[in-house]
Design a protein around this motif. Structure first.
Motif, PDB file in Angstrom:
ATOM      1  N   ARG A  86       0.621  -1.443   0.142  1.00  0.00           N
ATOM      2  CA  ARG A  86      -0.026  -0.039  -0.117  1.00  0.00           C
ATOM      3  C   ARG A  86       0.642   1.333   0.176  1.00  0.00           C
ATOM      4  O   ARG A  86       0.343   2.193   0.025  1.00  0.00           O
ATOM      5  CB  ARG A  86      -0.927   0.013   1.284  1.00  0.00           C
ATOM      6  N   ASN A  87       2.188   1.135  -0.012  1.00  0.00           N
ATOM      7  CA  ASN A  87       2.904   2.233  -0.028  1.00  0.00           C
ATOM      8  C   ASN A  87       3.522   2.535  -1.586  1.00  0.00           C
ATOM      9  O   ASN A  87       4.234   3.583  -1.644  1.00  0.00           O
ATOM     10  CB  ASN A  87       4.198   2.297   0.784  1.00  0.00           C
ATOM     11  N   VAL A  88       3.337   1.577  -2.503  1.00  0.00           N
ATOM     12  CA  VAL A  88       3.601   1.732  -3.884  1.00  0.00           C
ATOM     13  C   VAL A  88       2.420   1.577  -4.900  1.00  0.00           C
ATOM     14  O   VAL A  88       1.664   0.607  -4.490  1.00  0.00           O
ATOM     15  CB  VAL A  88       4.709   0.369  -4.190  1.00  0.00           C
ATOM     16  N   ILE A  89       2.501   2.181  -5.658  1.00  0.00           N
ATOM     17  CA  ILE A  89       1.321   2.424  -6.905  1.00  0.00           C
ATOM     18  C   ILE A  89       1.733   1.575  -7.996  1.00  0.00           C
ATOM     19  O   ILE A  89       3.047   2.114  -8.752  1.00  0.00           O
ATOM     20  CB  ILE A  89       1.015   3.806  -7.343  1.00  0.00           C
ATOM     21  N   GLU A  90       1.294   0.391  -8.316  1.00  0.00           N
ATOM     22  CA  GLU A  90       1.646  -0.310  -9.422  1.00  0.00           C
ATOM     23  C   GLU A  90       0.502   0.048 -10.546  1.00  0.00           C
ATOM     24  O   GLU A  90      -0.581  -0.566 -10.529  1.00  0.00           O
ATOM     25  CB  GLU A  90       1.426  -1.781  -9.066  1.00  0.00           C
ATOM     26  N   LEU A  91       0.816   0.844 -11.614  1.00  0.00           N
ATOM     27  CA  LEU A  91       0.411   1.123 -12.720  1.00  0.00           C
ATOM     28  C   LEU A  91      -0.116  -0.012 -13.786  1.00  0.00           C
ATOM     29  O   LEU A  91      -1.031   0.273 -14.413  1.00  0.00           O
ATOM     30  CB  LEU A  91       0.863   2.358 -13.444  1.00  0.00           C
ATOM     31  N   ASP A  92       0.665  -1.213 -13.437  1.00  0.00           N
ATOM     32  CA  ASP A  92       0.372  -2.241 -14.417  1.00  0.00           C
ATOM     33  C   ASP A  92      -0.959  -3.080 -14.043  1.00  0.00           C
ATOM     34  O   ASP A  92      -1.389  -3.895 -14.816  1.00  0.00           O
ATOM     35  CB  ASP A  92       1.795  -3.434 -14.626  1.00  0.00           C
ATOM     36  N   ASN A  93      -1.351  -2.827 -12.825  1.00  0.00           N
ATOM     37  CA  ASN A  93      -2.525  -3.801 -12.455  1.00  0.00           C
ATOM     38  C   ASN A  93      -3.693  -2.954 -12.419  1.00  0.00           C
ATOM     39  O   ASN A  93      -4.017  -2.054 -11.543  1.00  0.00           O
ATOM     40  CB  ASN A  93      -2.233  -4.092 -10.905  1.00  0.00           C
ATOM     41  N   PRO A  94      -4.717  -3.169 -13.378  1.00  0.00           N
ATOM     42  CA  PRO A  94      -5.801  -2.416 -13.410  1.00  0.00           C
ATOM     43  C   PRO A  94      -6.837  -2.443 -12.382  1.00  0.00           C
ATOM     44  O   PRO A  94      -7.442  -1.374 -11.902  1.00  0.00           O
ATOM     45  CB  PRO A  94      -6.947  -3.249 -14.514  1.00  0.00           C
ATOM     46  N   ARG A  95      -6.922  -3.476 -11.334  1.00  0.00           N
ATOM     47  CA  ARG A  95      -7.425  -3.314  -9.988  1.00  0.00           C
ATOM     48  C   ARG A  95      -6.877  -2.509  -8.998  1.00  0.00           C
ATOM     49  O   ARG A  95      -7.553  -1.779  -8.391  1.00  0.00           O
ATOM     50  CB  ARG A  95      -7.433  -4.741  -9.503  1.00  0.00           C
ATOM     51  N   GLU A  96      -5.567  -2.354  -9.112  1.00  0.00           N
ATOM     52  CA  GLU A  96      -4.948  -1.507  -8.127  1.00  0.00           C
ATOM     53  C   GLU A  96      -5.117  -0.111  -8.583  1.00  0.00           C
ATOM     54  O   GLU A  96      -5.223   0.918  -7.902  1.00  0.00           O
ATOM     55  CB  GLU A  96      -3.446  -1.679  -8.082  1.00  0.00           C
TER      56      GLU A  96
ATOM     57  N   GLN B 238       5.517  12.064 -12.504  1.00  0.00           N
ATOM     58  CA  GLN B 238       5.980  13.298 -12.115  1.00  0.00           C
ATOM     59  C   GLN B 238       7.009  12.963 -10.868  1.00  0.00           C
ATOM     60  O   GLN B 238       8.103  13.477 -11.013  1.00  0.00           O
ATOM     61  CB  GLN B 238       5.019  14.260 -11.803  1.00  0.00           C
ATOM     62  N   VAL B 239       6.264  12.104  -9.886  1.00  0.00           N
ATOM     63  CA  VAL B 239       6.946  11.840  -8.591  1.00  0.00           C
ATOM     64  C   VAL B 239       7.504  10.515  -8.321  1.00  0.00           C
ATOM     65  O   VAL B 239       8.031  10.315  -7.348  1.00  0.00           O
ATOM     66  CB  VAL B 239       6.426  12.401  -7.436  1.00  0.00           C
ATOM     67  N   GLY B 240       7.483   9.506  -9.053  1.00  0.00           N
ATOM     68  CA  GLY B 240       7.669   8.356  -9.076  1.00  0.00           C
ATOM     69  C   GLY B 240       6.165   7.489  -8.213  1.00  0.00           C
ATOM     70  O   GLY B 240       5.181   8.055  -8.128  1.00  0.00           O
ATOM     71  N   ASN B 241       6.429   6.419  -8.063  1.00  0.00           N
ATOM     72  CA  ASN B 241       5.276   5.433  -7.612  1.00  0.00           C
ATOM     73  C   ASN B 241       5.146   5.204  -6.077  1.00  0.00           C
ATOM     74  O   ASN B 241       4.435   4.586  -5.456  1.00  0.00           O
ATOM     75  CB  ASN B 241       5.235   3.946  -8.149  1.00  0.00           C
TER      76      ASN B 241
ATOM     77  N   ARG C 133      -1.728   8.781 -13.334  1.00  0.00           N
ATOM     78  CA  ARG C 133      -0.672   8.237 -14.066  1.00  0.00           C
ATOM     79  C   ARG C 133       0.207   9.548 -14.292  1.00  0.00           C
ATOM     80  O   ARG C 133       1.612   9.350 -14.333  1.00  0.00           O
ATOM     81  CB  ARG C 133      -1.094   7.990 -15.467  1.00  0.00           C
ATOM     82  N   LYS C 134      -0.161  10.716 -14.459  1.00  0.00           N
ATOM     83  CA  LYS C 134       0.619  11.988 -14.491  1.00  0.00           C
ATOM     84  C   LYS C 134       1.370  12.194 -13.333  1.00  0.00           C
ATOM     85  O   LYS C 134       2.441  12.620 -13.052  1.00  0.00           O
ATOM     86  CB  LYS C 134      -0.030  13.043 -14.913  1.00  0.00           C
ATOM     87  N   ALA C 135       0.755  11.892 -12.127  1.00  0.00           N
ATOM     88  CA  ALA C 135       1.511  12.046 -10.761  1.00  0.00           C
ATOM     89  C   ALA C 135       2.276  11.327 -10.551  1.00  0.00           C
ATOM     90  O   ALA C 135       3.550  11.505 -10.025  1.00  0.00           O
ATOM     91  CB  ALA C 135       0.386  11.887  -9.683  1.00  0.00           C
ATOM     92  N   VAL C 136       2.106   9.812 -10.882  1.00  0.00           N
ATOM     93  CA  VAL C 136       3.022   8.762 -10.734  1.00  0.00           C
ATOM     94  C   VAL C 136       4.387   9.219 -11.720  1.00  0.00           C
ATOM     95  O   VAL C 136       5.426   8.825 -11.392  1.00  0.00           O
ATOM     96  CB  VAL C 136       2.689   7.513 -10.939  1.00  0.00           C
TER      97      VAL C 136
END
Length: 64
Positions: free
Chosen positions: A12-22, A43-46, A38-41
């Motif tokens: 829950r501290n990392v955003i995984e953009l490859d997983n549609p459910r997440e 810009q500042v990372g996941n 997606r723009k925020a990730v």
């Protein structure tokens, strides 16, 4: 009646953009669109904390 169970991210501290459910979970969590997420990730990372600060409009990003 059907029950829908939301998938809570394993990390829950990392955003995984490859997983549609997440992605769906984070969009609801932050109250933003997928494009904003997606723009925020990009810009500042996941890091969920950094993304949240950016989306909340906080100028200062604290790294720990």
């Amino acid at each position: 009646m059907a029950y829908v169970f939301e998938t809570i991210p394993a990390q829950r501290n990392v955003i995984e953009l490859d997983n549609p459910r997440e992605v769906s979970w984070w969009i609801k969590r932050f109250g933003c669109s997928e494009e904003q997420l997606r723009k925020a990730v990009a810009q500042v990372g996941n890091s969920a904390a950094r993304v949240e600060q950016l989306l909340d409009g906080t100028d200062v990003i604290v790294t720990v």
